[in-house]
Scaffold this motif. Structure first.
Motif, short mmCIF file in Angstrom:
data_model
loop_
_atom_site.label_atom_id
_atom_site.label_comp_id
_atom_site.label_asym_id
_atom_site.label_seq_id
_atom_site.Cartn_x
_atom_site.Cartn_y
_atom_site.Cartn_z
N GLY A 42 26.19 56.79 51.50
CA GLY A 42 24.77 56.50 51.58
C GLY A 42 24.36 55.14 51.06
N LYS A 43 25.34 54.35 50.67
CA LYS A 43 25.03 53.02 50.12
C LYS A 43 25.72 51.94 50.95
CE LYS A 43 24.26 54.44 45.34
NZ LYS A 43 24.61 54.17 43.92
N GLU A 44 25.23 50.73 50.82
CA GLU A 44 25.84 49.61 51.52
C GLU A 44 27.12 49.18 50.79
OE1 GLU A 44 21.93 47.55 53.58
OE2 GLU A 44 23.26 46.38 52.31
N ARG A 45 27.98 48.54 51.56
CA ARG A 45 29.20 48.01 50.97
C ARG A 45 28.83 46.91 49.98
NH1 ARG A 45 34.01 46.70 55.04
NH2 ARG A 45 33.55 48.89 55.45
N GLU A 46 29.47 46.91 48.82
CA GLU A 46 29.14 45.92 47.81
C GLU A 46 30.39 45.20 47.32
OE1 GLU A 46 27.44 47.51 44.24
OE2 GLU A 46 29.10 48.89 43.87
N PHE A 47 30.18 43.96 46.94
CA PHE A 47 31.25 43.13 46.42
C PHE A 47 31.69 43.63 45.06
CE2 PHE A 47 33.65 39.35 45.63
CZ PHE A 47 33.42 39.01 44.31
N TRP A 53 43.60 31.55 46.13
CA TRP A 53 44.95 31.65 46.67
C TRP A 53 46.02 31.56 45.59
CZ3 TRP A 53 48.50 27.70 46.06
CH2 TRP A 53 47.98 26.47 45.62
N SER A 54 45.75 30.77 44.54
CA SER A 54 46.76 30.61 43.49
C SER A 54 46.67 31.67 42.41
CB SER A 54 46.64 29.23 42.85
OG SER A 54 45.37 29.09 42.24
N GLY A 55 45.58 32.42 42.42
CA GLY A 55 45.44 33.48 41.45
C GLY A 55 44.88 33.06 40.11
N ASP A 56 44.48 31.79 39.98
CA ASP A 56 44.01 31.31 38.68
C ASP A 56 42.49 31.24 38.61
OD1 ASP A 56 44.67 27.73 39.21
OD2 ASP A 56 43.59 29.23 40.39
N ASN A 57 41.82 31.71 39.64
CA ASN A 57 40.37 31.71 39.64
C ASN A 57 39.88 33.02 40.25
OD1 ASN A 57 37.76 30.90 39.32
ND2 ASN A 57 37.75 29.47 41.05
N THR A 58 39.13 33.76 39.47
CA THR A 58 38.60 35.04 39.95
C THR A 58 37.10 35.10 39.70
OG1 THR A 58 38.98 36.17 37.84
CG2 THR A 58 40.79 36.18 39.43
N TYR A 59 36.48 36.00 40.42
CA TYR A 59 35.04 36.21 40.25
C TYR A 59 34.77 37.69 40.43
CZ TYR A 59 30.02 35.85 40.95
OH TYR A 59 28.67 35.99 40.83
N ALA A 60 33.93 38.24 39.56
CA ALA A 60 33.68 39.68 39.60
C ALA A 60 32.18 39.97 39.51
CB ALA A 60 34.41 40.38 38.46
N ALA A 61 31.81 41.07 40.09
CA ALA A 61 30.43 41.54 39.97
C ALA A 61 30.14 41.93 38.52
CB ALA A 61 30.21 42.72 40.90
N ASP A 62 28.90 41.78 38.13
CA ASP A 62 28.54 42.11 36.74
C ASP A 62 28.86 43.55 36.40
OD1 ASP A 62 25.51 40.04 36.67
OD2 ASP A 62 27.62 39.55 36.32
N SER A 63 28.75 44.43 37.38
CA SER A 63 28.96 45.85 37.12
C SER A 63 30.39 46.20 36.73
CB SER A 63 28.55 46.67 38.34
OG SER A 63 29.31 46.27 39.48
N VAL A 64 31.34 45.30 37.03
CA VAL A 64 32.74 45.61 36.73
C VAL A 64 33.39 44.61 35.78
CG1 VAL A 64 32.97 46.71 39.00
CG2 VAL A 64 33.74 44.32 38.68
N LYS A 65 32.64 43.60 35.39
CA LYS A 65 33.21 42.59 34.48
C LYS A 65 33.66 43.24 33.18
CE LYS A 65 30.90 38.35 36.00
NZ LYS A 65 29.84 37.36 35.69
N GLY A 66 34.84 42.84 32.74
CA GLY A 66 35.38 43.39 31.50
C GLY A 66 36.11 44.71 31.69
N ARG A 67 36.00 45.31 32.88
CA ARG A 67 36.67 46.58 33.15
C ARG A 67 37.69 46.48 34.29
NH1 ARG A 67 33.90 50.81 35.03
NH2 ARG A 67 32.34 49.54 36.14
N PHE A 68 37.37 45.69 35.30
CA PHE A 68 38.24 45.54 36.47
C PHE A 68 38.89 44.16 36.45
CE2 PHE A 68 35.94 48.62 39.60
CZ PHE A 68 35.95 49.61 38.63
N THR A 69 40.15 44.11 36.87
CA THR A 69 40.87 42.85 36.94
C THR A 69 41.59 42.73 38.27
OG1 THR A 69 41.23 42.86 34.54
CG2 THR A 69 42.60 41.38 35.86
N ILE A 70 41.34 41.64 38.96
CA ILE A 70 42.04 41.39 40.23
C ILE A 70 43.20 40.44 39.97
CG2 ILE A 70 40.53 39.44 40.83
CD1 ILE A 70 40.78 40.31 43.78
N SER A 71 44.29 40.66 40.67
CA SER A 71 45.45 39.79 40.56
C SER A 71 46.18 39.80 41.90
CB SER A 71 46.38 40.24 39.43
OG SER A 71 46.88 41.54 39.69
#
Length: 124
Positions: A42-47, A53-71
């Protein structure tokens, strides 16, 4: 044609952890910016988060910062999403995608290739 396959979803209690994987069937994986999105019923897709490409720069939504990590592991053509301290509101289908157009990382329309998704359910 590029294919993305997500895995690692499941049912977990609140406060628990999961690690999602996204395997890409491409000959040259390195140049792509990769992102994770999620969609709850029932909700829209969210980021959720993205990685360069090198893995040294990431960006996260405020709702997951500090909890989720992309690599990413370019040698394995795989992107990961480590999710800790999961909450019931994190329940959604999670998708990985390849960014193929300029614009904000958070804009799903800049991503041209998507996987089928993997379901994450967090119980309270």
């Amino acid at each position: 044609q590029v294919q993305l396959v997500e895995s690692g979803g499941g049912l977990v209690q609140a406060g628990g952890s999961l690690r999602l994987s996204c395997a890409a069937s491409v000959r040259t994986f390195i140049p792509y910016v990769m992102g994770w999105f999620r969609q709850a019923p029932g909700k829209e897709r969210e980021f959720v988060t993205a990685i360069n490409w090198s893995g040294d720069n990431t960006y996260a939504a405020d709702s997951v910062k500090g909890r989720f990590t992309i690599s990413r592991d370019n040698a394995k053509n795989t992107v990961y999403l480590q999710m800790n301290s999961l909450k019931p509101e994190d329940t959604a289908r999670y998708y990985c995608a390849i960014r193929q157009a300029p614009g904000p990382l958070t804009n799903q329309y800049g991503y041209g290739t998507w996987g089928q998704g993997t379901q994450v359910t967090v119980s309270s």
